[in-house]
Write an enzyme that holds these catalytic residues in place. Structure first.
Site, PDB file in Angstrom:
ATOM      1  CB  SER A   1    -108.158  -5.499 -41.731  1.00 38.93           C
ATOM      2  OG  SER A   1    -107.649  -5.954 -42.975  1.00 38.93           O
TER       3      SER A   1
ATOM      4  CG  ASP B   1    -106.869  -0.044 -47.047  1.00 38.82           C
ATOM      5  OD1 ASP B   1    -105.878  -0.833 -47.463  1.00 38.82           O
ATOM      6  OD2 ASP B   1    -107.561  -0.178 -46.308  1.00 38.82           O
TER       7      ASP B   1
ATOM      8  CG  HIS C   1    -104.832  -1.878 -44.233  1.00 37.50           C
ATOM      9  ND1 HIS C   1    -106.292  -1.973 -44.625  1.00 37.50           N
ATOM     10  CD2 HIS C   1    -104.542  -2.843 -43.620  1.00 37.50           C
ATOM     11  CE1 HIS C   1    -106.641  -3.084 -43.960  1.00 37.50           C
ATOM     12  NE2 HIS C   1    -105.579  -3.598 -43.405  1.00 37.50           N
TER      13      HIS C   1
END
Length: 227
Positions: free
Chosen positions: A119, A173, A207
């Protein structure tokens, strides 16, 4: 830069993997990666150092000013992830460069260093392909994106254009939509002339990471460090 460090099982160390966590996490949150790689392929990773740095504690504007580990401030939750603190981003890039230099000073060849991240950490890992003054072995980006393309274009030095990149992204995600991952790939290939950018989509992954992605990550790192 503090964080978790896992020394190579057999000294002297010959390789280093640096992995950068995501927003609100710490280096310890990804410490499992060292054990995973060492157990999956002991011969390949017995001489490998693992470094999991901690991001600084920042008041994240988009989270109501809450104090949390963050590599850079997010000013607003916008679909493009473009409203971020560019100075903070570049400061974190400089910190990563110092971490790489520390490994080089310990005798690790730049080509035997992998930089990865998840991320926010993945956004930084990708950016090192443009700014690092050494050619490294490879870059891993899990659920990554690109926030400051204009600034990165100004800093590109061409040293890592042939460095392999692995970018894994989930098609479900909700935090960093897959479209942002695709845009990152396009930017680094088209604007930064990165020649070896592998982008792999994991169906049903949100995610996070999944076993298939970790397997692909392990194979990529082994290949990159042995080439």
């Amino acid at each position: 830069m503090n964080g978790l460090r896992v020394a190579a099982k057999i000294q002297p160390a010959r390789q280093t993997i640096i992995f950068l966590h995501g927003l609100g996490d710490t280096g310890s949150g990804w410490g499992f990666l060292a054990q995973y790689l060492q157990q999956r392929d002991p011969a390949a990773f017995q001489h490998t150092n693992f470094v999991f740095p901690n991001a600084p504690e920042l008041h994240v504007t988009a989270n109501g000013g809450a104090l949390m580990p963050a590599w850079f401030d997010i000013l607003e939750w916008d679909p493009s992830f473009s409203k971020v603190d560019s100075d903070g981003f570049m400061n974190s890039l400089n910190s990563i460069e110092k971490t790489v230099k520390q490994e080089i000073d310990k005798g690790i060849k730049p080509e035997q260093i992998i930089i990865g991240g998840f991320s926010q950490g993945a956004a930084l890992a990708l950016a090192t392909s443009v700014t690092l003054p050494w050619k490294i072995g490879g870059i891993v980006a899990l659920s990554g994106f690109c926030s400051i393309p204009g600034i990165l274009k100004q800093h590109k030095n061409g040293i890592n254009v042939k460095t392999p990149i692995f970018h894994g992204h989930g098609d479900m995600d909700p935090v960093v939509p897959i479209g942002l991952g695709i845009k990152a790939k396009q930017f680094y290939q088209d604007s930064c002339e990165i020649q070896n950018y592998e982008f792999k989509v994991y169906k049903g992954m949100a995610h996070s990471t999944v076993p298939d992605e970790l397997e692909d990550l392990a194979s990529f790192i082994k290949k990159s460090l042995s080439s």
